[in-house]
Design a protein around this motif. Structure first.
Motif, PDB file in Angstrom:
ATOM      1  N   PRO A   1       0.832  -1.207  -0.036  1.00  8.17           N
ATOM      2  CA  PRO A   1      -0.027  -0.056   0.049  1.00  8.17           C
ATOM      3  C   PRO A   1       0.930   1.243  -0.024  1.00  8.17           C
ATOM      4  CG  PRO A   1      -0.022  -1.475   2.288  1.00  8.17           C
ATOM      5  CD  PRO A   1       0.621  -1.863   1.210  1.00  8.17           C
ATOM      6  N   PHE A   2       1.957   1.276   0.446  1.00  9.70           N
ATOM      7  CA  PHE A   2       3.113   2.306   0.450  1.00  9.70           C
ATOM      8  C   PHE A   2       3.666   2.738  -0.911  1.00  9.70           C
ATOM      9  CE2 PHE A   2       3.217   0.690   5.028  1.00  9.70           C
ATOM     10  CZ  PHE A   2       2.494   1.832   5.716  1.00  9.70           C
ATOM     11  N   SER A   3       3.569   1.653  -1.918  1.00 12.91           N
ATOM     12  CA  SER A   3       4.026   1.592  -3.093  1.00 12.91           C
ATOM     13  C   SER A   3       3.891   2.784  -3.971  1.00 12.91           C
ATOM     14  CB  SER A   3       4.181   0.607  -3.854  1.00 12.91           C
ATOM     15  OG  SER A   3       4.761  -0.761  -3.204  1.00 12.91           O
ATOM     16  N   ASN A   4       4.781   3.803  -4.577  1.00 14.33           N
ATOM     17  CA  ASN A   4       4.652   4.711  -5.265  1.00 14.33           C
ATOM     18  C   ASN A   4       4.007   6.260  -4.493  1.00 14.33           C
ATOM     19  OD1 ASN A   4       3.688   2.448  -7.358  1.00 14.33           O
ATOM     20  ND2 ASN A   4       5.596   3.383  -7.773  1.00 14.33           N
ATOM     21  N   ARG A   5       3.851   5.855  -3.121  1.00 15.96           N
ATOM     22  CA  ARG A   5       3.179   6.975  -2.497  1.00 15.96           C
ATOM     23  C   ARG A   5       4.238   7.718  -1.601  1.00 15.96           C
ATOM     24  NH1 ARG A   5      -1.032   3.805  -3.370  1.00 15.96           N
ATOM     25  NH2 ARG A   5      -3.145   4.689  -3.794  1.00 15.96           N
ATOM     26  N   LEU A   6       5.285   7.072  -1.496  1.00 13.13           N
ATOM     27  CA  LEU A   6       6.396   7.712  -0.449  1.00 13.13           C
ATOM     28  C   LEU A   6       7.508   8.362  -1.194  1.00 13.13           C
ATOM     29  CD1 LEU A   6       4.938   5.752   1.579  1.00 13.13           C
ATOM     30  CD2 LEU A   6       6.937   5.483   2.536  1.00 13.13           C
ATOM     31  N   PHE A   7       7.891   9.534  -0.573  1.00 11.03           N
ATOM     32  CA  PHE A   7       9.030  10.532  -1.455  1.00 11.03           C
ATOM     33  C   PHE A   7       9.627  11.055  -0.258  1.00 11.03           C
ATOM     34  CE2 PHE A   7       5.593  10.107  -4.435  1.00 11.03           C
ATOM     35  CZ  PHE A   7       5.816   9.858  -5.305  1.00 11.03           C
ATOM     36  N   CYS A   8      11.271  11.213  -0.850  1.00  6.42           N
ATOM     37  CA  CYS A   8      12.034  11.812   0.323  1.00  6.42           C
ATOM     38  C   CYS A   8      11.883  13.152   0.458  1.00  6.42           C
ATOM     39  CB  CYS A   8      13.307  11.471  -0.554  1.00  6.42           C
ATOM     40  SG  CYS A   8      14.713  12.177   0.664  1.00  6.42           S
TER      41      CYS A   8
END
Length: 554
Positions: A338-345
């Motif tokens: 569910p976290f894939s492609n939604r987290l950014f640095c």
């Protein structure tokens, strides 16, 4: 005895010897053998009246050749339902040419140049090739009374074949014009032979095939639930479901084409592709080559319009993942977590990727899952200058559920923050009035285009074409302004809809340590930014932003 006689004054007497028949098409060979004659017949469509013409051609030339005692029928070559603008796909024609090259044919007889080839280059090159064979093969065009072994036939053949090609171009243009006219009148062409979910009854009416329609609904729903097209395809293949062509193997591309097909919401976008060359019949995607026609409510819908547009937004979101706004990196969609492609640095802007790590405690090795900046963990080939820290996946899960619990206890503030974001993109009263005015103007222009197209016209009228182009241009200008306002309005609707969805999930929270709800995360979170010192910011789809401290769980 022939003597040279001179006229008074020294002028020589000239005797003109008339030429005999230039070819011996109708005579036997010198050795008395009969000439082997082939006939070629072709019709360009498979329609009933054309099939009658085809059969008559075959019967006529069979009798015609057999009546000549100096001829022997070798074979009647045929092509049915094949255009004459190219020789590439004409099996009968190509077989005849190969037999001629092998010396099996002395003459080819056909009805006219247009039956032989409507392409000037193909016609001349084929005729010249046959004439220059070791055993020359002539072609006789009955309508034009042309024999290609006659040295004087070249000029006439060039002119007449060019006329045949021009006739083909004219037919192509008239056909194209007729098709576009029907589209502009709201009469689409929707074949259902390989159209998953639909079929046609005896009266030509399109109806829904419920068994196949369930497959279509499943595909749309699974994408909205977060699955990628490869994953959806694997699931369909595993369950033994068949494609529109009856295959049991699904591909990602097949699923994607279904998701992009506007016909599943009951509308039709006509003229998506166009023929750019009437000789080669090459078709390309219609990228401003010709006008397109969006015809509403042409058949029953399988997918609600709202869901279809939601799928397009999701596909567009995933497509934009290939690059961030500054074009710094590429990223492919993944539905693994569910976290894939939604987290950014928060330090360099790169994607935060999942890592499986190992450590030891009291001499015992254990594994744990973290999320770490792609550049910081040296997975980015273009950029590695980032020193951000990783966060534990369990810390994110625990932090998210605790955040939902806190938001439930302060729901008034959540509503205030969301309404502020909604107001920022909502239309003003004057913009709403202008949007309504634009919709009325677009409908009015569309009606004028339809009325103009309904005129019974069989030929091109310059005035008609000019008026139609002017109306289409006016419609495009109005549509551009409408799309800008409509997009802002849809954004506010999107925020309101997702605020209601967030409130639904908040009401389900019972305590801060509830088990992580992956569905709630996917449905409510737009983006997550990971900063230094384990600070994590959640950006909700309703416009609300919240930060948490995601420390390693004890």
């Amino acid at each position: 005895m022939i003597t040279n006689q001179s006229r008074p004054g020294g002028t020589s007497r000239v005797k003109v010897i008339p030429a005999r028949v230039r070819t011996n098409r109708n005579a036997e060979h010198v050795d008395g053998q009969k000439k082997k004659i082939a006939a070629y017949a072709r019709v360009s469509t498979m329609e009933e009246h054309q099939s009658g013409s085809y059969e008559l051609q075959v019967e006529y030339y069979t009798d015609y050749i057999q009546k000549n005692p100096a001829w022997e029928l070798y074979k009647v070559y045929t092509d049915e339902g094949i255009t004459g603008t190219s020789t590439k796909n004409r099996a009968g024609f190509l077989e005849m040419i190969e037999d001629a090259k092998a010396g099996k044919i002395d003459y080819i007889i056909t009805k006219s140049i247009s039956r032989f080839a409507r392409n000037t280059l193909d016609c001349l090159s084929t005729v010249r090739m046959l004439k220059n064979l070791p055993k020359p093969c002539g072609v006789y065009f009955e309508k034009e009374n042309l024999d290609t072994l006659d040295s004087k036939s070249e000029l006439f053949l060039t002119i007449l074949s060019s006329m045949a090609q021009e006739e083909s171009r004219s037919i192509s243009e008239n056909t194209k014009w007729g098709v576009q006219k029907r589209f502009s009148q709201g009469k689409p062409h929707i074949p259902t032979t390989y159209f998953l979910g639909y079929d046609t009854d005896e009266e030509g009416q399109i109806f829904i095939d419920e068994e196949q329609a369930e497959i279509v609904r499943r595909i749309f729903q699974e994408l909205l639930d977060g699955k990628g097209t490869p994953t959806i395809a694997k699931g369909l293949t595993k369950d033994g479901l068949k494609t529109a062509r009856g295959n049991k193997t699904w591909t990602s591309d097949a699923v994607y084409k279904i998701l992009k097909n506007e016909k599943y919401m009951g509308h039709c976008l006509a003229q998506k592709s166009v023929t750019v060359d009437f000789l080669t019949h090459k078709r390309v995607r219609n990228k401003d080559h010709q006008p397109q026609y969006f015809i509403r409510n042409t058949h029953p819908a399988i997918i609600p319009e709202e869901d279809w547009y939601a799928v397009q937004e999701e596909l567009d979101r995933r497509n934009k993942m290939l690059r961030d706004p500054d074009e710094k990196y590429r990223m492919c969609y993944s539905g693994t977590s569910p976290f894939s492609n939604r987290l950014f640095c928060g330090e360099c802007g790169r994607p935060v990727t999942r890592r499986r790590m190992t450590s030891s405690k009291k001499g015992e090795k254990y594994y744990f899952t973290t999320w770490h900046c792609r550049a910081a963990c040296r997975r980015d080939p273009e950029f590695q200058d980032c020193n951000s820290q990783y966060v534990w996946e369990t810390a994110l899960e625990i932090g998210f559920m605790k955040l939902l619990y806190d938001m439930q206890k302060n729901i008034g503030r959540v509503m205030a923050d969301a309404n502020k974001a909604i107001e920022e993109c909502a239309l003003t009263e004057s913009e709403e009035a202008r949007l309504k005015e634009l919709e009325e103007q677009i409908d009015r222009v569309s009606d004028q285009i339809t009325q103009l197209s309904e005129r019974e016209m069989t030929t091109h009228d310059p005035l008609y074409e000019a008026n139609l182009r002017h109306l289409i241009y006016e419609q495009e200008i109005l549509q551009m302004e409408h799309e800008g306002l409509y997009k802002n309005k849809q954004e506010s609707i999107y925020l309101k809809k997702n605020l209601d969805k967030l409130l639904e999930y908040l009401h389900l929270i019972e305590k801060p340590d509830d088990e992580f709800d992956s569905k709630a995360f996917v449905k409510t979170i737009e983006r997550v930014t990971v900063y230094k010192n384990h600070i994590v910011e959640f950006i909700f789809k309703c416009g609300v932003k919240r930060k948490i401290l995601a420390k390693r769980p004890k």
